[in-house]
Design a protein around this motif. Structure first.
Motif: not given
Length: 110
Positions: A8-17, A81-84, A87-92
């Motif tokens: 589960g953590l691997k899947v979530l990590s891949q979705q975020m990164r 979507f790539l611009e979004w 801009k927003f899809y990062h760990s910070s």
């Protein structure tokens, strides 16, 4: 389940990164959302709710439909979507909460 926490953590990590937002998947999803907008507009109760929110909230963002408009949704493409994402899809910019039989170090290492 505890036995699936690593997967589960691997899947979530891949979705975020590595969120891809593939064009061939965006178009059908946008069409699905347009259908939802149409259904909401054809449903008297949902339509009245939206109009009541517009009346109550005026120009405030709370007055807008969470589905958006047909015009806006139909104009979305991969570049939007790539611009979004950039801009927003990062760990910070998010908080991850794991509850249950997991230690913080286990979640952090993914």
């Amino acid at each position: 389940p505890t036995e699936e926490k690593e997967r589960g953590l691997k899947v979530l990590s891949q979705q975020m990164r590595k969120a891809l937002f593939l064009q061939d998947r965006i178009n059908p999803e946008m069409q699905n959302i347009i259908q939802e907008i149409n259904r909401a507009n054809d449903n008297p109760a949902a339509f009245i709710d939206l109009k009541a929110e517009e009346f109550l909230y005026g120009n405030h963002p709370l007055a807008k439909s969470v589905l958006g408009t047909r015009e806006a949704v139909s104009s979305f493409g991969q570049s939007d979507f790539l611009e979004w994402r950039d801009k927003f899809y990062h760990s910070s910019n998010f908080t991850f909460v794991a509850v249950g039989n997991i230690y913080p170090v286990e979640a952090r290492d993914f």
